[in-house]
Design a protein around this motif. Structure first.
Motif, mmCIF file in Angstrom:
data_model
loop_
_atom_site.group_PDB
_atom_site.id
_atom_site.type_symbol
_atom_site.label_atom_id
_atom_site.label_comp_id
_atom_site.label_asym_id
_atom_site.label_seq_id
_atom_site.Cartn_x
_atom_site.Cartn_y
_atom_site.Cartn_z
ATOM 1 N N TYR A 38 0.850 -1.196 0.000
ATOM 2 C CA TYR A 38 0.000 0.000 0.000
ATOM 3 C C TYR A 38 0.887 1.248 0.000
ATOM 4 N N ARG A 39 0.374 2.321 -0.585
ATOM 5 C CA ARG A 39 1.172 3.540 -0.703
ATOM 6 C C ARG A 39 1.208 4.340 0.594
ATOM 7 N N ARG A 40 0.058 4.466 1.272
ATOM 8 C CA ARG A 40 0.004 5.322 2.462
ATOM 9 C C ARG A 40 -1.119 4.877 3.378
ATOM 10 N N VAL A 41 -1.021 5.297 4.641
ATOM 11 C CA VAL A 41 -2.111 5.164 5.608
ATOM 12 C C VAL A 41 -2.379 6.552 6.175
ATOM 13 N N TRP A 42 -3.641 6.938 6.169
ATOM 14 C CA TRP A 42 -4.044 8.233 6.706
ATOM 15 C C TRP A 42 -4.938 8.057 7.929
ATOM 16 N N TYR A 43 -4.955 9.098 8.765
ATOM 17 C CA TYR A 43 -5.791 9.140 9.974
ATOM 18 C C TYR A 43 -6.559 10.453 9.964
ATOM 19 N N ALA A 44 -7.826 10.403 10.348
ATOM 20 C CA ALA A 44 -8.692 11.578 10.283
ATOM 21 C C ALA A 44 -8.901 12.187 11.661
ATOM 22 N N GLU A 45 -9.012 13.497 11.675
ATOM 23 C CA GLU A 45 -9.265 14.224 12.919
ATOM 24 C C GLU A 45 -10.767 14.193 13.243
ATOM 25 N N HIS A 46 -11.105 13.485 14.310
ATOM 26 C CA HIS A 46 -12.471 13.474 14.828
ATOM 27 C C HIS A 46 -12.424 13.810 16.313
ATOM 28 N N HIS A 47 -13.458 14.453 16.804
ATOM 29 C CA HIS A 47 -13.504 14.848 18.209
ATOM 30 C C HIS A 47 -14.816 14.429 18.853
ATOM 31 N N ASN A 48 -14.740 14.168 20.152
ATOM 32 C CA ASN A 48 -15.929 13.845 20.956
ATOM 33 C C ASN A 48 -16.655 12.606 20.423
ATOM 34 N N MET A 49 -15.893 11.649 19.905
ATOM 35 C CA MET A 49 -16.458 10.391 19.415
ATOM 36 C C MET A 49 -15.753 9.253 20.144
ATOM 37 N N ARG A 50 -16.478 8.578 21.004
ATOM 38 C CA ARG A 50 -15.868 7.542 21.826
ATOM 39 C C ARG A 50 -15.330 6.374 21.006
ATOM 40 N N SER A 51 -15.826 6.193 19.812
ATOM 41 C CA SER A 51 -15.430 5.046 18.998
ATOM 42 C C SER A 51 -14.257 5.334 18.064
ATOM 43 N N ILE A 52 -13.719 6.555 18.071
ATOM 44 C CA ILE A 52 -12.607 6.917 17.188
ATOM 45 C C ILE A 52 -11.513 7.581 18.016
ATOM 46 N N ALA A 53 -10.279 7.049 17.923
ATOM 47 C CA ALA A 53 -9.193 7.479 18.813
ATOM 48 C C ALA A 53 -8.152 8.349 18.119
ATOM 49 N N SER A 54 -8.475 8.923 16.967
ATOM 50 C CA SER A 54 -7.478 9.683 16.206
ATOM 51 C C SER A 54 -7.619 11.183 16.355
ATOM 52 N N SER A 55 -8.145 11.647 17.489
ATOM 53 C CA SER A 55 -8.361 13.079 17.679
ATOM 54 C C SER A 55 -7.044 13.857 17.691
ATOM 55 N N ALA A 56 -6.005 13.324 18.339
ATOM 56 C CA ALA A 56 -4.677 13.945 18.325
ATOM 57 C C ALA A 56 -3.915 13.366 17.136
ATOM 58 N N THR A 57 -4.310 13.776 15.944
ATOM 59 C CA THR A 57 -3.895 13.101 14.719
ATOM 60 C C THR A 57 -2.389 13.070 14.535
ATOM 61 N N SER A 58 -1.721 14.185 14.738
ATOM 62 C CA SER A 58 -0.282 14.235 14.505
ATOM 63 C C SER A 58 0.472 13.348 15.490
ATOM 64 N N VAL A 59 -0.043 13.214 16.720
ATOM 65 C CA VAL A 59 0.602 12.344 17.700
ATOM 66 C C VAL A 59 0.509 10.887 17.248
ATOM 67 N N LEU A 60 -0.654 10.490 16.767
ATOM 68 C CA LEU A 60 -0.843 9.117 16.296
ATOM 69 C C LEU A 60 0.036 8.840 15.079
ATOM 70 N N ILE A 61 0.135 9.793 14.160
ATOM 71 C CA ILE A 61 0.991 9.616 12.988
ATOM 72 C C ILE A 61 2.430 9.359 13.421
ATOM 73 N N GLY A 62 2.916 10.144 14.357
ATOM 74 C CA GLY A 62 4.280 9.966 14.826
ATOM 75 C C GLY A 62 4.494 8.619 15.486
ATOM 76 N N HIS A 63 3.504 8.165 16.260
ATOM 77 C CA HIS A 63 3.617 6.867 16.918
ATOM 78 C C HIS A 63 3.709 5.743 15.895
ATOM 79 N N VAL A 64 2.830 5.762 14.905
ATOM 80 C CA VAL A 64 2.838 4.691 13.904
ATOM 81 C C VAL A 64 4.088 4.791 13.033
ATOM 82 N N ALA A 65 4.521 5.997 12.721
ATOM 83 C CA ALA A 65 5.730 6.150 11.910
ATOM 84 C C ALA A 65 6.940 5.532 12.603
ATOM 85 N N GLY A 66 6.976 5.607 13.933
ATOM 86 C CA GLY A 66 8.078 5.029 14.673
ATOM 87 C C GLY A 66 8.097 3.523 14.678
#
Length: 359
Positions: A38-66
Protein backbone atom coordinates in the motif's frame (compact mmCIF):
# COMPACT_ATOMS: atom_id res chain seq x y z
CA UNK A 1 -2.24 -1.78 -12.05
CA UNK A 2 -3.68 1.61 -13.05
CA UNK A 3 -4.22 3.01 -9.55
CA UNK A 4 -2.38 3.16 -6.23
CA UNK A 5 -3.91 1.61 -3.13
CA UNK A 6 -3.96 3.22 0.31
CA UNK A 7 -5.85 3.09 3.61
CA UNK A 8 -7.83 5.40 5.86
CA UNK A 9 -7.53 3.99 9.38
CA UNK A 10 -10.34 5.24 11.62
CA UNK A 11 -8.47 4.09 14.77
CA UNK A 12 -11.67 2.42 15.93
CA UNK A 13 -12.29 1.72 19.60
CA UNK A 14 -14.78 -1.13 19.72
CA UNK A 15 -16.85 -2.21 22.71
CA UNK A 16 -14.70 -3.62 25.51
CA UNK A 17 -11.48 -2.11 24.16
CA UNK A 18 -9.40 0.92 25.14
CA UNK A 19 -7.73 3.67 23.14
CA UNK A 20 -4.41 1.94 23.83
CA UNK A 21 -5.79 -1.20 22.19
CA UNK A 22 -6.79 0.92 19.19
CA UNK A 23 -3.30 2.37 18.85
CA UNK A 24 -1.81 -1.12 18.89
CA UNK A 25 -4.25 -2.13 16.18
CA UNK A 26 -3.24 0.92 14.10
CA UNK A 27 0.41 -0.11 14.32
CA UNK A 28 -0.43 -3.65 13.21
CA UNK A 29 -2.60 -2.37 10.37
CA UNK A 30 0.08 0.02 9.08
CA UNK A 31 2.72 -2.70 9.18
CA UNK A 32 0.38 -5.05 7.32
CA UNK A 33 -0.25 -2.35 4.72
CA UNK A 34 3.48 -1.69 4.40
CA UNK A 35 4.24 -5.36 3.84
CA UNK A 36 1.55 -5.59 1.17
CA UNK A 37 2.55 -2.64 -0.98
CA UNK A 38 0.00 0.00 0.00
CA UNK A 39 1.17 3.54 -0.70
CA UNK A 40 0.00 5.32 2.46
CA UNK A 41 -2.11 5.16 5.61
CA UNK A 42 -4.04 8.23 6.71
CA UNK A 43 -5.79 9.14 9.97
CA UNK A 44 -8.69 11.58 10.28
CA UNK A 45 -9.27 14.22 12.92
CA UNK A 46 -12.47 13.47 14.83
CA UNK A 47 -13.50 14.85 18.21
CA UNK A 48 -15.93 13.85 20.96
CA UNK A 49 -16.46 10.39 19.42
CA UNK A 50 -15.87 7.54 21.83
CA UNK A 51 -15.43 5.05 19.00
CA UNK A 52 -12.61 6.92 17.19
CA UNK A 53 -9.19 7.48 18.81
CA UNK A 54 -7.48 9.68 16.21
CA UNK A 55 -8.36 13.08 17.68
CA UNK A 56 -4.68 13.95 18.33
CA UNK A 57 -3.90 13.10 14.72
CA UNK A 58 -0.28 14.24 14.51
CA UNK A 59 0.60 12.34 17.70
CA UNK A 60 -0.84 9.12 16.30
CA UNK A 61 0.99 9.62 12.99
CA UNK A 62 4.28 9.97 14.83
CA UNK A 63 3.62 6.87 16.92
CA UNK A 64 2.84 4.69 13.90
CA UNK A 65 5.73 6.15 11.91
CA UNK A 66 8.08 5.03 14.67
CA UNK A 67 6.89 1.44 14.21
CA UNK A 68 7.08 1.32 10.41
CA UNK A 69 9.88 1.80 7.92
CA UNK A 70 8.75 2.92 4.46
CA UNK A 71 5.04 3.48 4.09
CA UNK A 72 3.78 7.06 3.89
CA UNK A 73 1.65 8.24 6.81
CA UNK A 74 -0.45 11.32 7.20
CA UNK A 75 -3.65 13.14 7.96
CA UNK A 76 -6.75 12.45 5.99
CA UNK A 77 -7.28 14.94 7.29
CA UNK A 78 -6.55 17.78 9.62
CA UNK A 79 -9.63 19.99 9.94
CA UNK A 80 -7.73 23.22 9.48
CA UNK A 81 -10.41 25.64 10.76
CA UNK A 82 -9.95 24.01 14.19
CA UNK A 83 -6.31 25.12 14.34
CA UNK A 84 -3.79 27.86 13.79
CA UNK A 85 -1.97 27.21 10.49
CA UNK A 86 1.31 27.93 12.27
CA UNK A 87 0.73 25.19 14.85
CA UNK A 88 -0.10 22.62 12.16
CA UNK A 89 3.01 23.66 10.20
CA UNK A 90 5.11 23.14 13.34
CA UNK A 91 3.58 19.73 14.00
CA UNK A 92 4.04 18.42 10.46
CA UNK A 93 7.43 20.05 10.09
CA UNK A 94 8.44 18.08 13.16
CA UNK A 95 7.02 14.84 11.76
CA UNK A 96 8.71 15.31 8.39
CA UNK A 97 12.02 16.11 10.12
CA UNK A 98 11.77 12.87 12.09
CA UNK A 99 10.49 10.74 9.20
CA UNK A 100 11.68 12.44 5.98
CA UNK A 101 9.85 11.58 2.79
CA UNK A 102 7.03 9.76 4.60
CA UNK A 103 4.57 12.41 5.84
CA UNK A 104 1.40 13.68 4.10
CA UNK A 105 -0.90 16.51 5.15
CA UNK A 106 -4.50 16.31 3.97
CA UNK A 107 -6.68 19.29 4.84
CA UNK A 108 -10.43 19.64 5.31
CA UNK A 109 -12.69 22.46 6.40
CA UNK A 110 -15.39 20.50 8.27
CA UNK A 111 -15.29 20.63 12.10
CA UNK A 112 -14.98 16.86 12.48
CA UNK A 113 -17.48 16.99 15.31
CA UNK A 114 -20.90 18.22 16.41
CA UNK A 115 -21.85 21.85 17.00
CA UNK A 116 -21.09 21.85 20.75
CA UNK A 117 -17.70 20.28 20.18
CA UNK A 118 -17.00 22.76 17.41
CA UNK A 119 -17.55 25.55 19.92
CA UNK A 120 -15.23 23.87 22.41
CA UNK A 121 -12.55 23.53 19.72
CA UNK A 122 -12.54 26.88 17.97
CA UNK A 123 -15.42 28.90 19.47
CA UNK A 124 -15.99 30.71 16.16
CA UNK A 125 -18.33 29.01 13.66
CA UNK A 126 -17.12 31.38 10.93
CA UNK A 127 -13.60 29.93 11.00
CA UNK A 128 -14.38 27.65 8.05
CA UNK A 129 -14.89 30.70 5.85
CA UNK A 130 -11.15 31.38 6.09
CA UNK A 131 -10.17 27.91 4.91
CA UNK A 132 -8.65 28.93 1.52
CA UNK A 133 -6.61 31.69 3.16
CA UNK A 134 -5.49 29.36 5.95
CA UNK A 135 -4.35 26.73 3.43
CA UNK A 136 -2.15 29.30 1.71
CA UNK A 137 -0.77 30.51 5.05
CA UNK A 138 0.05 26.93 6.05
CA UNK A 139 1.65 26.23 2.69
CA UNK A 140 3.85 29.29 3.11
CA UNK A 141 5.12 28.11 6.47
CA UNK A 142 5.90 24.64 5.14
CA UNK A 143 7.81 25.93 2.10
CA UNK A 144 9.70 28.69 3.94
CA UNK A 145 7.83 31.41 2.07
CA UNK A 146 5.79 32.75 4.98
CA UNK A 147 2.84 35.02 4.25
CA UNK A 148 3.13 36.51 7.75
CA UNK A 149 6.15 38.83 7.83
CA UNK A 150 8.67 37.89 10.50
CA UNK A 151 7.03 34.54 11.35
CA UNK A 152 8.49 31.16 10.39
CA UNK A 153 7.45 27.63 11.34
CA UNK A 154 10.16 25.95 13.38
CA UNK A 155 11.18 23.27 12.72
CA UNK A 156 10.76 23.35 8.96
CA UNK A 157 11.71 20.06 7.34
CA UNK A 158 14.34 19.95 4.63
CA UNK A 159 12.06 17.70 2.59
CA UNK A 160 8.60 18.62 1.33
CA UNK A 161 5.36 17.96 3.21
CA UNK A 162 2.85 17.54 0.35
CA UNK A 163 -0.61 19.03 0.81
CA UNK A 164 -3.88 17.39 -0.23
CA UNK A 165 -7.34 18.95 -0.26
CA UNK A 166 -10.11 16.72 1.11
CA UNK A 167 -13.74 17.22 0.33
CA UNK A 168 -17.22 15.87 -0.22
CA UNK A 169 -18.61 18.76 -2.25
CA UNK A 170 -17.76 20.98 -5.19
CA UNK A 171 -16.07 23.56 -2.95
CA UNK A 172 -13.10 21.33 -2.17
CA UNK A 173 -12.81 20.32 -5.82
CA UNK A 174 -12.69 23.95 -6.93
CA UNK A 175 -10.13 24.90 -4.30
CA UNK A 176 -7.86 21.94 -5.05
CA UNK A 177 -8.03 22.76 -8.77
CA UNK A 178 -7.28 26.44 -8.19
CA UNK A 179 -4.28 25.70 -5.94
CA UNK A 180 -2.98 22.85 -8.08
CA UNK A 181 -3.13 20.28 -5.28
CA UNK A 182 -4.20 16.62 -5.21
CA UNK A 183 -7.88 16.11 -4.44
CA UNK A 184 -9.25 13.36 -2.22
CA UNK A 185 -13.03 12.83 -2.21
CA UNK A 186 -14.68 11.32 0.88
CA UNK A 187 -16.85 8.93 -1.11
CA UNK A 188 -16.57 6.26 1.59
CA UNK A 189 -19.26 8.16 3.54
CA UNK A 190 -20.46 11.03 1.29
CA UNK A 191 -20.89 9.56 -2.20
CA UNK A 192 -23.46 11.83 -3.82
CA UNK A 193 -21.29 14.47 -5.53
CA UNK A 194 -18.32 12.22 -6.31
CA UNK A 195 -18.34 12.17 -10.11
CA UNK A 196 -19.39 15.79 -10.49
CA UNK A 197 -16.69 16.96 -8.08
CA UNK A 198 -13.98 15.00 -9.87
CA UNK A 199 -15.06 16.50 -13.19
CA UNK A 200 -15.01 20.03 -11.73
CA UNK A 201 -11.54 19.39 -10.30
CA UNK A 202 -10.10 18.14 -13.57
CA UNK A 203 -11.72 20.86 -15.67
CA UNK A 204 -10.44 23.67 -13.46
CA UNK A 205 -7.01 22.33 -12.55
CA UNK A 206 -4.07 24.75 -12.66
CA UNK A 207 -0.55 23.31 -12.43
CA UNK A 208 1.50 24.26 -9.36
CA UNK A 209 4.97 23.75 -7.95
CA UNK A 210 3.68 20.63 -6.19
CA UNK A 211 1.64 19.08 -8.99
CA UNK A 212 1.77 19.32 -12.78
CA UNK A 213 -1.41 17.37 -13.54
CA UNK A 214 -4.63 16.55 -11.65
CA UNK A 215 -4.37 13.75 -9.11
CA UNK A 216 -7.65 12.15 -8.00
CA UNK A 217 -8.06 10.05 -4.86
CA UNK A 218 -11.37 8.50 -3.79
CA UNK A 219 -12.53 6.72 -0.66
CA UNK A 220 -14.16 3.30 -0.76
CA UNK A 221 -15.24 0.84 1.95
CA UNK A 222 -13.87 -2.70 1.85
CA UNK A 223 -14.79 -6.03 3.45
CA UNK A 224 -12.53 -8.72 2.01
CA UNK A 225 -12.56 -12.25 3.45
CA UNK A 226 -11.55 -15.74 2.43
CA UNK A 227 -15.18 -16.53 1.54
CA UNK A 228 -18.09 -14.34 0.52
CA UNK A 229 -20.38 -15.32 3.39
CA UNK A 230 -17.82 -14.19 5.96
CA UNK A 231 -17.34 -10.86 4.18
CA UNK A 232 -21.09 -10.23 4.06
CA UNK A 233 -21.42 -11.03 7.76
CA UNK A 234 -18.58 -8.63 8.59
CA UNK A 235 -20.29 -5.90 6.59
CA UNK A 236 -23.64 -6.52 8.29
CA UNK A 237 -22.14 -6.39 11.79
CA UNK A 238 -20.02 -3.31 11.05
CA UNK A 239 -22.82 -1.28 9.50
CA UNK A 240 -25.19 -2.17 12.33
CA UNK A 241 -22.58 -0.90 14.79
CA UNK A 242 -22.16 2.26 12.75
CA UNK A 243 -25.90 2.88 12.72
CA UNK A 244 -26.09 2.38 16.49
CA UNK A 245 -23.24 4.83 17.04
CA UNK A 246 -24.84 7.50 14.87
CA UNK A 247 -28.27 7.04 16.43
CA UNK A 248 -26.75 7.26 19.92
CA UNK A 249 -25.45 10.75 19.11
CA UNK A 250 -28.99 12.01 18.58
CA UNK A 251 -32.20 12.22 20.62
CA UNK A 252 -33.11 8.59 19.88
CA UNK A 253 -30.23 7.09 21.85
CA UNK A 254 -30.94 3.69 23.30
CA UNK A 255 -30.40 -0.04 22.90
CA UNK A 256 -31.71 -1.54 19.69
CA UNK A 257 -31.88 -5.14 18.55
CA UNK A 258 -30.30 -6.23 15.28
CA UNK A 259 -33.75 -6.60 13.81
CA UNK A 260 -34.69 -3.04 14.76
CA UNK A 261 -31.47 -1.66 13.26
CA UNK A 262 -31.98 -3.63 10.03
CA UNK A 263 -35.57 -2.40 9.78
CA UNK A 264 -34.47 1.18 10.31
CA UNK A 265 -31.76 0.98 7.65
CA UNK A 266 -34.28 -0.45 5.19
CA UNK A 267 -36.85 2.27 5.92
CA UNK A 268 -37.18 5.63 4.17
CA UNK A 269 -35.89 7.35 7.32
CA UNK A 270 -32.79 5.15 7.33
CA UNK A 271 -32.14 5.32 3.61
CA UNK A 272 -29.85 8.34 3.92
CA UNK A 273 -27.69 6.54 6.45
CA UNK A 274 -27.60 3.42 4.26
CA UNK A 275 -26.78 5.52 1.22
CA UNK A 276 -23.67 6.93 2.88
CA UNK A 277 -21.92 3.59 2.33
CA UNK A 278 -22.97 3.29 -1.31
CA UNK A 279 -19.41 2.56 -2.41
CA UNK A 280 -18.56 -0.69 -0.65
CA UNK A 281 -16.55 -3.64 -1.96
CA UNK A 282 -17.51 -6.88 -0.23
CA UNK A 283 -16.63 -10.50 -0.88
CA UNK A 284 -13.70 -12.67 -1.83
CA UNK A 285 -10.41 -11.15 -3.02
CA UNK A 286 -11.45 -11.63 -6.66
CA UNK A 287 -14.81 -9.94 -6.06
CA UNK A 288 -13.19 -7.04 -4.21
CA UNK A 289 -10.60 -6.64 -6.98
CA UNK A 290 -13.32 -6.51 -9.64
CA UNK A 291 -15.30 -3.92 -7.68
CA UNK A 292 -12.28 -1.68 -7.06
CA UNK A 293 -11.19 -1.93 -10.69
CA UNK A 294 -14.64 -0.81 -11.87
CA UNK A 295 -14.87 1.94 -9.24
CA UNK A 296 -11.46 3.36 -10.13
CA UNK A 297 -12.19 3.14 -13.85
CA UNK A 298 -15.45 5.08 -13.45
CA UNK A 299 -13.41 8.02 -12.12
CA UNK A 300 -10.12 7.42 -13.87
CA UNK A 301 -8.84 7.59 -10.28
CA UNK A 302 -5.12 7.75 -9.58
CA UNK A 303 -5.48 6.30 -6.10
CA UNK A 304 -8.12 4.58 -3.94
CA UNK A 305 -8.23 5.16 -0.19
CA UNK A 306 -9.74 1.99 1.27
CA UNK A 307 -11.42 1.86 4.67
CA UNK A 308 -11.62 -1.60 6.23
CA UNK A 309 -14.52 -1.67 8.69
CA UNK A 310 -14.60 -5.24 10.03
CA UNK A 311 -15.23 -5.06 13.78
CA UNK A 312 -12.63 -7.66 14.76
CA UNK A 313 -9.02 -6.57 14.28
CA UNK A 314 -8.03 -10.00 12.95
CA UNK A 315 -10.70 -9.68 10.27
CA UNK A 316 -9.61 -6.12 9.52
CA UNK A 317 -5.98 -7.11 9.08
CA UNK A 318 -7.00 -10.03 6.89
CA UNK A 319 -9.10 -7.71 4.74
CA UNK A 320 -6.06 -5.47 4.23
CA UNK A 321 -3.92 -8.49 3.34
CA UNK A 322 -6.38 -10.01 0.90
CA UNK A 323 -7.13 -6.72 -0.82
CA UNK A 324 -3.45 -5.93 -1.20
CA UNK A 325 -2.72 -9.37 -2.63
CA UNK A 326 -5.64 -9.19 -5.06
CA UNK A 327 -5.12 -5.64 -6.29
CA UNK A 328 -1.37 -5.16 -6.07
CA UNK A 329 -0.22 -8.70 -6.74
CA UNK A 330 3.34 -9.81 -6.13
CA UNK A 331 5.89 -7.20 -5.22
CA UNK A 332 9.31 -7.22 -3.61
CA UNK A 333 8.02 -6.98 -0.06
CA UNK A 334 5.17 -9.50 -0.33
CA UNK A 335 6.12 -12.33 2.03
CA UNK A 336 2.67 -13.13 3.34
CA UNK A 337 1.70 -16.25 5.15
CA UNK A 338 -1.95 -17.30 5.47
CA UNK A 339 -4.48 -15.77 7.87
CA UNK A 340 -2.37 -16.77 10.88
CA UNK A 341 0.03 -13.97 9.91
CA UNK A 342 -2.53 -11.33 10.89
CA UNK A 343 -3.09 -13.02 14.24
CA UNK A 344 0.67 -13.17 14.85
CA UNK A 345 1.08 -9.46 14.17
CA UNK A 346 -1.85 -8.59 16.41
CA UNK A 347 -0.48 -10.63 19.31
CA UNK A 348 2.92 -8.98 18.84
CA UNK A 349 1.47 -5.49 19.03
CA UNK A 350 -0.97 -5.77 21.91
CA UNK A 351 1.75 -4.52 24.25
CA UNK A 352 2.83 -1.63 21.98
CA UNK A 353 6.46 -2.71 21.39
CA UNK A 354 9.40 -0.30 21.15
CA UNK A 355 9.97 1.50 17.83
CA UNK A 356 11.71 -0.14 14.93
CA UNK A 357 15.49 0.20 15.42
CA UNK A 358 16.92 3.15 13.56
CA UNK A 359 13.64 5.08 13.50
Amino acid sequence: MPFALSILDLATVTRGQTARDSFGHSVALAQTAERNGYRRVWYAEHHNMRSIASSATSVLIGHVAGHTERIRLGAGGIMLPNHSPLVIAEQFGTLESLFPGRIDLGLGRAPGSDQKTMYALRRDPSSAENFPRDVLELQGYLTGDSRVPGVQAVPRAETVVPLYILGSSLFGAQLAAHLGLPYAFASHFAPDALHEAVAVYRDGFKPSDQLAEPYVMAGVNVFAADDRAAAIEQKTVAYRARARAMIARGPAAGDFTDEEIDAFLASPNGSQLSGMTKYTAVGTPAEVRAYLDDFAASLDADELITTHHAQGIEDRLRSVELTGQAVLGDHENATLEPASDAARMLAHHRGLPPPVPGQ
